[in-house]
Write an enzyme that holds these catalytic residues in place. Structure first.
Site, short mmCIF file in Angstrom:
data_model
loop_
_atom_site.label_atom_id
_atom_site.label_comp_id
_atom_site.label_asym_id
_atom_site.label_seq_id
_atom_site.Cartn_x
_atom_site.Cartn_y
_atom_site.Cartn_z
N TYR A 222 0.81 -1.22 0.00
CA TYR A 222 0.00 0.00 0.00
C TYR A 222 0.84 1.27 0.00
O TYR A 222 0.37 2.34 -0.38
CB TYR A 222 -0.93 0.02 1.21
CG TYR A 222 -2.03 -1.01 1.20
CD1 TYR A 222 -2.34 -1.71 0.05
CD2 TYR A 222 -2.75 -1.28 2.35
CE1 TYR A 222 -3.34 -2.66 0.04
CE2 TYR A 222 -3.76 -2.23 2.35
CZ TYR A 222 -4.05 -2.91 1.19
OH TYR A 222 -5.06 -3.85 1.20
N LYS B 57 3.44 -15.59 2.41
CA LYS B 57 3.54 -16.31 1.14
C LYS B 57 5.02 -16.52 0.85
O LYS B 57 5.56 -16.15 -0.19
CB LYS B 57 2.85 -15.51 0.02
CG LYS B 57 2.60 -16.31 -1.24
CD LYS B 57 1.65 -17.48 -1.04
CE LYS B 57 1.40 -18.20 -2.36
NZ LYS B 57 0.73 -19.50 -2.17
N ASP C 12 -2.83 -18.49 1.57
CA ASP C 12 -3.90 -19.12 0.81
C ASP C 12 -4.54 -20.28 1.57
O ASP C 12 -5.76 -20.40 1.63
CB ASP C 12 -3.43 -19.56 -0.58
CG ASP C 12 -2.07 -20.22 -0.58
OD1 ASP C 12 -1.44 -20.31 0.50
OD2 ASP C 12 -1.63 -20.65 -1.66
N ASP D 243 -5.55 -7.10 5.67
CA ASP D 243 -6.76 -6.43 5.18
C ASP D 243 -7.77 -7.46 4.70
O ASP D 243 -8.96 -7.39 5.01
CB ASP D 243 -6.36 -5.48 4.04
CG ASP D 243 -7.46 -4.51 3.68
OD1 ASP D 243 -8.56 -4.58 4.28
OD2 ASP D 243 -7.24 -3.65 2.81
N ASP E 210 -11.39 -9.16 6.96
CA ASP E 210 -12.74 -9.05 6.41
C ASP E 210 -13.34 -10.43 6.18
O ASP E 210 -14.53 -10.65 6.38
CB ASP E 210 -12.72 -8.27 5.09
CG ASP E 210 -12.76 -6.76 5.32
OD1 ASP E 210 -12.60 -6.34 6.49
OD2 ASP E 210 -12.95 -6.02 4.35
#
Length: 247
Positions: free
Chosen positions: A34, A82, A114, A138, A142
């Site tokens: 970001y 990852k 994942d 993030d 959610d």
């Protein structure tokens, strides 16, 4: 993310999966893809690029926070990364792994993001403190909101070395302005987090959490929870009354 027995039927997941779930997502907030540079698009608009970057110090700073929280919980930290693909994730695994080795009282495991995204839905009780970078955090936070059946129950905090901001995970809700329909519980539970994490007032924080849980058990909820019949004001007043009654 915490499941409440009185709301097991509000979750789209099976009750036997969500019963007893209680975990925290500790997400690094000020670095990663970001904020990385360079970023942008080519002049013809057909090529775009972002940069994900992390320093060892940035990773260590949030790691210390995660392990501090774990000490007061079930003493387990799960790193989501990852590392089989990303260089930044390999640095995360190295820094967090080294820190974990110095704190053998805390159980530590690392998981690829994942597969962890699948496990959050299939067996969420395995998690206590989830530690991860900005983008992954993030997304996973959610996704985890589906466990409660509503974003309106999830508090959050952005905690720095000197300052902290507490707010519901969903942020603002301007569409509900003046309609008396917004669920106030996440905001109220964020205040409980403030008391616990910024002031160390565990008894006072627990009083708020207990008052919210009683409102849930009594069915005093807004429309996002099992089509509740009560408004923001009524739910908030009920929680206040529950706190006062418990004194």
């Amino acid at each position: 993310v915490k499941s409440y027995d009185s709301l097991l039927d509000a979750s789209p997941l099976k009750p036997e999966i969500v019963k007893g779930v209680d975990f925290v997502v500790v997400r690094e907030l000020i670095s990663g893809i970001y904020f990385g540079q360079p970023r942008g698009r080519s002049e013809d608009g057909k090529y775009a690029f972002d940069t994900c970057e992390y320093s060892a110090d940035e990773i260590l700073r949030i790691t210390v926070k995660a392990f501090q929280y774990a000490k007061n919980r079930k003493k387990k930290v799960t790193l989501l990364d990852k590392a089989n693909v990303l260089a930044t994730s390999r640095l995360w695994r190295e820094v967090v792994g080294n820190y974990a080795a110095q704190h053998p009282d805390i159980e530590f495991e690392a998981s690829f993001i994942d597969s962890a995204a699948m496990h959050v839905i299939q067996r969420p009780r395995q998690f206590d403190v989830i530690l991860t970078e900005n983008l992954f955090g993030d997304i996973i936070s959610d996704e985890a909101s589906v466990i409660t059946g509503t974003l309106g129950l999830l508090p959050s905090a952005s905690i720095g070395d000197n300052n902290a901001l507490y707010e519901p995970i969903h942020g603002s809700y301007p569409q509900a302005k003046g309609k008396n329909i917004a669920n106030p519980m996440a905001t109220i539970l964020s205040a409980a987090m403030l008391l616990e994490y910024s002031f160390g007032w565990l008894e006072e924080a627990k009083a708020i959490e207990t008052a919210v849980e009683k409102a849930l058990e009594d069915g005093i909820v807004t429309e996002d929870i099992n089509n509740g019949k009560y408004g923001t004001i009524e739910v908030g007043d009920t929680i206040v009354a529950n706190i006062l009654a418990a004194k």
